[in-house]
Design a protein around this motif. Structure first.
Motif, mmCIF file in Angstrom:
data_model
loop_
_atom_site.group_PDB
_atom_site.id
_atom_site.type_symbol
_atom_site.label_atom_id
_atom_site.label_comp_id
_atom_site.label_asym_id
_atom_site.label_seq_id
_atom_site.Cartn_x
_atom_site.Cartn_y
_atom_site.Cartn_z
ATOM 1 N N TYR A 19 0.870 -1.106 -0.149
ATOM 2 C CA TYR A 19 -0.042 0.014 -0.164
ATOM 3 C C TYR A 19 0.916 1.602 -0.016
ATOM 4 O O TYR A 19 1.854 1.153 0.644
ATOM 5 C CB TYR A 19 -0.723 -0.098 1.252
ATOM 6 C CG TYR A 19 -1.670 -1.231 1.192
ATOM 7 C CD1 TYR A 19 -2.862 -1.476 0.768
ATOM 8 C CD2 TYR A 19 -1.469 -2.408 2.069
ATOM 9 C CE1 TYR A 19 -3.444 -2.597 0.588
ATOM 10 C CE2 TYR A 19 -1.927 -3.440 2.235
ATOM 11 C CZ TYR A 19 -3.228 -3.623 1.430
ATOM 12 O OH TYR A 19 -4.015 -4.868 1.494
ATOM 13 N N CYS A 73 -3.031 6.697 0.634
ATOM 14 C CA CYS A 73 -3.948 6.315 1.814
ATOM 15 C C CYS A 73 -4.257 7.479 2.857
ATOM 16 O O CYS A 73 -5.349 7.683 3.096
ATOM 17 C CB CYS A 73 -3.557 5.122 2.514
ATOM 18 S SG CYS A 73 -3.392 3.440 1.604
ATOM 19 N N GLU A 132 -11.777 -2.166 3.355
ATOM 20 C CA GLU A 132 -10.499 -1.614 3.129
ATOM 21 C C GLU A 132 -9.647 -1.230 4.339
ATOM 22 O O GLU A 132 -9.055 -0.109 4.570
ATOM 23 C CB GLU A 132 -10.545 -0.423 2.207
ATOM 24 C CG GLU A 132 -11.168 -0.530 0.916
ATOM 25 C CD GLU A 132 -11.419 0.778 0.150
ATOM 26 O OE1 GLU A 132 -11.354 1.799 0.530
ATOM 27 O OE2 GLU A 132 -11.954 0.720 -1.133
ATOM 28 N N GLU A 183 -5.982 -0.401 4.131
ATOM 29 C CA GLU A 183 -5.801 0.944 3.500
ATOM 30 C C GLU A 183 -5.660 1.847 4.768
ATOM 31 O O GLU A 183 -5.243 2.995 4.903
ATOM 32 C CB GLU A 183 -6.358 1.333 2.501
ATOM 33 C CG GLU A 183 -6.425 0.684 0.840
ATOM 34 C CD GLU A 183 -7.029 -0.778 1.135
ATOM 35 O OE1 GLU A 183 -6.945 -1.364 -0.106
ATOM 36 O OE2 GLU A 183 -7.485 -1.308 2.110
ATOM 37 N N SER A 198 -2.961 1.836 6.908
ATOM 38 C CA SER A 198 -1.636 2.393 6.029
ATOM 39 C C SER A 198 -1.712 3.865 6.394
ATOM 40 O O SER A 198 -0.463 4.497 6.476
ATOM 41 C CB SER A 198 -1.714 2.171 4.629
ATOM 42 O OG SER A 198 -1.547 0.848 4.436
ATOM 43 N N ALA A 199 -2.779 4.411 6.789
ATOM 44 C CA ALA A 199 -2.735 5.725 7.004
ATOM 45 C C ALA A 199 -2.440 6.404 8.188
ATOM 46 O O ALA A 199 -2.244 7.679 8.608
ATOM 47 C CB ALA A 199 -4.398 6.571 6.485
#
Length: 389
Positions: A179, A184, A267, A270, A273-274
């Motif tokens: 990712y 993200c 998701e 994702e 990942s942020a």
């Protein structure tokens, strides 16, 4: 072929249900035929239906409807007889029971050969108060096993019945290398300088997400000279009855502009990942899948000292009080202000997360199913027909 019944209350998004789904998805279908029996429908039913397996639903009120009345209780009692008849008609060999007490009597009367309880966390350990009919009791952590054994006389079980199988996740999916972190973050409206603390959870009272909000407010109020104006929070997951209260609390604390509330989504990698830090603030837990997913994604952890979490955290995060938001705020501040520490804990999380492979989990469940039925797994595999390409 071994016919395996998965029996639960409802099939809504939650750790127990997601673990059940992962197991049904990955069972060796040359040896096992899964069946799902759920009292109430939920949003995960579509994923179970995609497997092409038989599904029986006992009631029309979904899990998301939190009301309960006399009609619902009558339906529950009637379902026990329907469940017994279905288990007998489907010629079920083994039951995996997920906190549904009526399943034990139904399985016994249907002459099911092996009854296995799967205990999801301390709060559900006594949901089946008499475990004497269970051939095996599967716990997700040693903490849960020890708690059951401490009450073994009351629960009518002994150490020989109890097996620990640690939860597993899809490590290929929860791989931070898959990712693009900046994308993200941008998709969620977070800037490159934001320090983002996140929780992925049902928004329910037992998840104690007010603690996270109060910790963010404490951080903003008491560490303002240290750049915490950039601290943001993300809370994502299905509403378990607390979303409105949490939004009201964020506004009361003056941090509504810092907190992003998101609906449940597939998701999850994702979202992770942020983040810069993953927070888990529950009053009680078992060995939560959400924590394993965050670890596999390489996030430092701030979690409350409950359930089996201390078994999972090992040099990759902070354990904090369920009652004192200033403890969590201090941990967030240390992680924000000390980038080398944050990186070290993130790397440790990723290493630990690799231990929790879903395929290992499934193979261990398969071995327990064979054992409970008095079969040798190696012999069963040798006799199984080859799968067609």
């Amino acid at each position: 072929m071994i016919r395996v019944a998965f029996i639960c209350d409802g099939f809504e998004i939650g750790g127990q249900e997601l673990g059940c789904l992962a197991l049904m998805q990955r069972l060796d279908r040359t040896q096992f035929v899964p069946y799902l029996y759920t009292f109430r429908p939920g949003s995960l039913l579509k994923d179970a239906a995609a497997l092409g397996i038989p599904i029986m639903i006992g009631h029309d009120k979904p899990v998301s409807d939190r009301s309960w009345n006399v009609a619902d209780e009558t339906a529950r009692k009637e379902y026990r007889e329907h469940l017994e008849a279905a288990l007998r008609a489907d010629r079920i060999d083994a039951c995996l029971v997920y906190a549904w007490p009526d399943a034990i009597a139904a399985a016994r009367h249907a002459n099911v050969r092996a009854i296995i309880e799967r205990v999801d966390g301390i709060s559900l350990a006594t949901r089946l108060p008499d475990k004497s009919a269970c051939d095996r009791v599967i716990c997700e952590a040693n903490t849960i096993r020890d708690m059951i054994l401490a009450q073994r006389r009351l629960l009518k079980c002994d150490a020989r019945q109890i097996i620990v199988i640690r939860n597993g996740i899809d490590l290929a999916r929860f791989d931070p290398g898959r990712y693009e972190r900046d994308q993200c973050r941008a998709a969620l409206g977070f800037g490159p300088q934001d320090f983002v603390v996140g929780a992925i959870s049902r928004l329910a009272p037992e998840k104690n997400l007010e603690l996270l909000l109060r910790a963010i407010a404490f951080l903003a109020c008491n560490y303002s000279e240290s750049g915490v104006r950039q601290v943001r929070a993300m809370i994502a997951g299905p509403d378990g009855g607390s979303r409105m209260r949490l939004e009201t609390e964020a506004a009361r604390l003056g941090i509504a502009d810092r907190v992003k509330f998101l609906q449940a989504t597939s998701e999850v990698p994702e979202l992770l990942s942020a983040l810069d830090v993953f927070a888990l603030t529950s009053f009680y837990e078992g060995a939560p899948f959400a924590l394993l997913e965050a670890m596999a994604m390489g996030l430092p952890i701030v979690a409350t000292q409950v359930g089996a979490i201390s078994e999972m955290i090992d040099g990759n995060g902070f354990l904090v009080s369920v009652l004192h938001p200033e403890d969590a705020a201090s941990a967030f501040y240390q992680l924000q202000s000390n980038i080398p520490l944050r990186r070290d804990l993130a790397a440790r999380s990723r290493d630990l997360g690799k231990r929790y492979d879903v395929n290992r989990m499934v193979r261990e469940y398969e071995a327990v199913l064979h054992s409970a039925l008095g079969e040798n797994p190696a012999e069963a595999r040798a006799e199984a027909p080859e799968q067609k390409p």
